[in-house]
Motif scaffolding. Structure first.
Motif, mmCIF file in Angstrom:
data_model
loop_
_atom_site.group_PDB
_atom_site.id
_atom_site.type_symbol
_atom_site.label_atom_id
_atom_site.label_comp_id
_atom_site.label_asym_id
_atom_site.label_seq_id
_atom_site.Cartn_x
_atom_site.Cartn_y
_atom_site.Cartn_z
ATOM 1 N N PRO A 52 -16.019 12.888 14.534
ATOM 2 C CA PRO A 52 -16.932 11.908 15.157
ATOM 3 C C PRO A 52 -17.757 12.484 16.292
ATOM 4 N N ASP A 53 -17.366 13.643 16.820
ATOM 5 C CA ASP A 53 -18.074 14.219 17.964
ATOM 6 C C ASP A 53 -18.972 15.391 17.592
ATOM 7 N N ALA A 54 -19.025 15.746 16.313
ATOM 8 C CA ALA A 54 -19.787 16.920 15.891
ATOM 9 C C ALA A 54 -21.188 16.549 15.428
ATOM 10 N N VAL A 55 -22.152 17.402 15.741
ATOM 11 C CA VAL A 55 -23.504 17.242 15.211
ATOM 12 C C VAL A 55 -23.514 17.576 13.723
ATOM 13 N N ALA A 56 -22.785 18.626 13.357
ATOM 14 C CA ALA A 56 -22.673 19.026 11.948
ATOM 15 C C ALA A 56 -21.811 18.014 11.214
ATOM 16 N N LYS A 57 -22.446 17.219 10.349
ATOM 17 C CA LYS A 57 -21.780 16.063 9.756
ATOM 18 C C LYS A 57 -20.621 16.425 8.838
ATOM 19 N N GLY A 58 -20.641 17.620 8.270
ATOM 20 C CA GLY A 58 -19.618 17.959 7.291
ATOM 21 C C GLY A 58 -18.285 18.374 7.866
ATOM 22 N N LEU A 59 -18.239 18.678 9.164
ATOM 23 C CA LEU A 59 -16.986 19.144 9.761
ATOM 24 C C LEU A 59 -15.922 18.050 9.717
ATOM 25 N N LEU A 60 -14.704 18.443 9.375
ATOM 26 C CA LEU A 60 -13.616 17.478 9.317
ATOM 27 C C LEU A 60 -13.163 17.076 10.718
ATOM 28 N N ASP A 61 -12.651 15.863 10.817
ATOM 29 C CA ASP A 61 -12.065 15.379 12.061
ATOM 30 C C ASP A 61 -10.912 16.311 12.440
ATOM 31 N N PRO A 62 -10.935 16.901 13.636
ATOM 32 C CA PRO A 62 -9.841 17.799 14.032
ATOM 33 C C PRO A 62 -8.530 17.070 14.280
ATOM 34 N N ASP A 63 -8.599 15.744 14.416
ATOM 35 C CA ASP A 63 -7.392 14.940 14.614
ATOM 36 C C ASP A 63 -6.771 14.657 13.240
ATOM 37 N N LEU A 64 -5.882 15.534 12.790
ATOM 38 C CA LEU A 64 -5.315 15.401 11.454
ATOM 39 C C LEU A 64 -4.401 14.182 11.328
ATOM 40 N N LYS A 65 -3.830 13.722 12.427
ATOM 41 C CA LYS A 65 -3.023 12.497 12.370
ATOM 42 C C LYS A 65 -3.905 11.295 12.054
ATOM 43 N N ARG A 66 -5.109 11.289 12.580
ATOM 44 C CA ARG A 66 -6.042 10.209 12.286
ATOM 45 C C ARG A 66 -6.454 10.259 10.815
ATOM 46 N N ILE A 67 -6.699 11.458 10.309
ATOM 47 C CA ILE A 67 -7.002 11.610 8.886
ATOM 48 C C ILE A 67 -5.819 11.148 8.049
ATOM 49 N N GLU A 68 -4.631 11.533 8.455
ATOM 50 C CA GLU A 68 -3.421 11.160 7.711
ATOM 51 C C GLU A 68 -3.296 9.640 7.580
ATOM 52 N N LYS A 69 -3.555 8.923 8.664
ATOM 53 C CA LYS A 69 -3.469 7.456 8.627
ATOM 54 C C LYS A 69 -4.509 6.871 7.677
ATOM 55 N N ARG A 70 -5.708 7.469 7.653
ATOM 56 C CA ARG A 70 -6.750 6.986 6.745
ATOM 57 C C ARG A 70 -6.343 7.195 5.285
ATOM 58 N N VAL A 71 -5.762 8.343 5.003
ATOM 59 C CA VAL A 71 -5.322 8.626 3.636
ATOM 60 C C VAL A 71 -4.164 7.702 3.258
ATOM 61 N N GLN A 72 -3.230 7.507 4.163
ATOM 62 C CA GLN A 72 -2.109 6.593 3.889
ATOM 63 C C GLN A 72 -2.593 5.172 3.626
ATOM 64 N N ALA A 73 -3.652 4.752 4.322
ATOM 65 C CA ALA A 73 -4.194 3.405 4.153
ATOM 66 C C ALA A 73 -4.714 3.165 2.735
ATOM 67 N N LEU A 74 -4.936 4.246 1.984
ATOM 68 C CA LEU A 74 -5.380 4.120 0.593
ATOM 69 C C LEU A 74 -4.207 3.938 -0.363
ATOM 70 N N GLY A 75 -3.003 3.884 0.176
ATOM 71 C CA GLY A 75 -1.820 3.726 -0.664
ATOM 72 C C GLY A 75 -1.327 5.033 -1.265
ATOM 73 N N ILE A 76 -1.766 6.132 -0.714
ATOM 74 C CA ILE A 76 -1.409 7.439 -1.277
ATOM 75 C C ILE A 76 -0.075 7.917 -0.705
ATOM 76 N N ASN A 77 0.844 8.217 -1.610
ATOM 77 C CA ASN A 77 2.154 8.756 -1.266
ATOM 78 C C ASN A 77 2.193 10.255 -1.552
ATOM 79 N N GLN A 78 3.284 10.885 -1.120
ATOM 80 C CA GLN A 78 3.459 12.315 -1.392
ATOM 81 C C GLN A 78 3.417 12.609 -2.890
ATOM 82 N N ASP A 79 4.002 11.705 -3.680
ATOM 83 C CA ASP A 79 4.117 11.951 -5.114
ATOM 84 C C ASP A 79 3.102 11.162 -5.947
ATOM 85 N N SER A 80 2.105 10.561 -5.301
ATOM 86 C CA SER A 80 1.085 9.818 -6.054
ATOM 87 C C SER A 80 0.267 10.765 -6.926
#
Length: 297
Positions: A52-80
């Protein structure tokens, strides 16, 4: 084409509602909710995982815990089993970007729907409208560092080329040669990069070409599956689709540069090459038609 990283529409339809299956629609929100989507599909786009703080739009969010929560919110499990789809004729390879990102984050059971929404609708398969809600999953991010490369490391490679490393530019030929693009400070490409357009690997029905055709195109460009291959574009989206295509072709030592040209062109310490004579010829311009600042010196 039959491949472990692809699933065809007929097979997916038979498996709708199967426990452990997550179908992920990566088109725009309006297309998903109001235009219809595959029954049970959840929605997310690559933009939601950007820094969210980068000018370069393609860079991933460095906060991997925040990314993890977003992925979990999709219902994705380790074995999905995660099946990703988009409209292959109306995006920049977004399904490839999501595939690459989830693979980088450590998910091990990913597929792309061959033909995507285009083929699904053409074959008059079932769809529904509105958003799908689901219980959070338990996926835990475990980054695969070998799947990503960042600017400073790539800068070193560009300055001291390695004969067993290939840098691949997935943008259009015009962009590669040095066409001026709005919002991009410097046109051109990374020195030594090979041009392989991301858009040349689909059939007329939006399915992926067979491996013989893919390998023939890659061979023409001199790519070697034994080499480390680094993909980039403008924001790491088209290059992620090329990353996926190379995965289909059996390339193992693959990396995507998420910052890509949005980031590279803004750092004037990063080397850039152009071929304005080739661009002039490609565009069919005479020397008098070329703006002074674009003329080769």
């Amino acid at each position: 084409m039959q491949h472990p990283l692809l699933i065809d529409c007929e097979t997916l339809q038979k498996r709708l509602g199967q426990p452990g299956l997550v179908i992920l629609d990566v088109r725009g929100r309006a297309a998903y909710e109001f235009g219809g989507h595959i029954p049970g599909a959840v929605h997310s786009t690559w933009h939601e995982y950007s820094d969210p703080d980068a000018v370069a739009k393609g860079l991933l969010d460095p906060d991997l815990k925040r990314i993890e929560k977003r992925v979990q919110a999709l219902g994705i499990n380790q074995d999905s089993e995660v099946v990703i789809y988009s409209n292959p004729f109306d995006n920049w390879g977004d399904e490839g970007r999501m595939f690459w990102m989830l693979e980088y984050l450590g998910h091990k059971n990913l597929k792309v729907l061959d033909g995507g929404w285009v083929k699904w609708i053409h074959e008059r398969r079932p769809f529904e409208h509105g958003a799908v809600r689901c219980a959070p999953g338990n996926f835990v991010v475990a980054p695969v560092e070998s799947a990503i490369i960042m600017k400073n490391e790539l800068k070193g490679i560009a300055r001291k080329p390695n004969p067993t490393t290939t840098i691949v530019d997935a943008r259009s030929l015009e962009e590669y040669l040095g066409k001026e693009i709005s919002g991009i400070p410097r046109p051109g490409h990374i020195p030594g990069a090979v041009h392989v357009a991301w858009s040349g690997f689909l059939n007329a029905d939006a399915t992926v070409k067979d491996l013989a055709a893919i390998n023939a195109q890659l061979d023409l460009k001199g790519l070697n599956p034994a080499h480390e291959t680094i993909c980039y574009c403008t924001g790491g989206v088209r290059s992620a689709w090329l990353y996926f295509i190379l995965r289909l072709a059996g390339y193992q030592r693959l990396r995507n540069y998420p910052g890509s040209w949005w980031e590279w062109s803004r750092d004037f310490a990063c080397p850039v090459e152009k071929d304005l004579l080739a661009l002039q010829k490609l565009l069919g311009l005479s020397e008098s038609q070329v703006p002074t600042g674009m003329r080769p010196s």
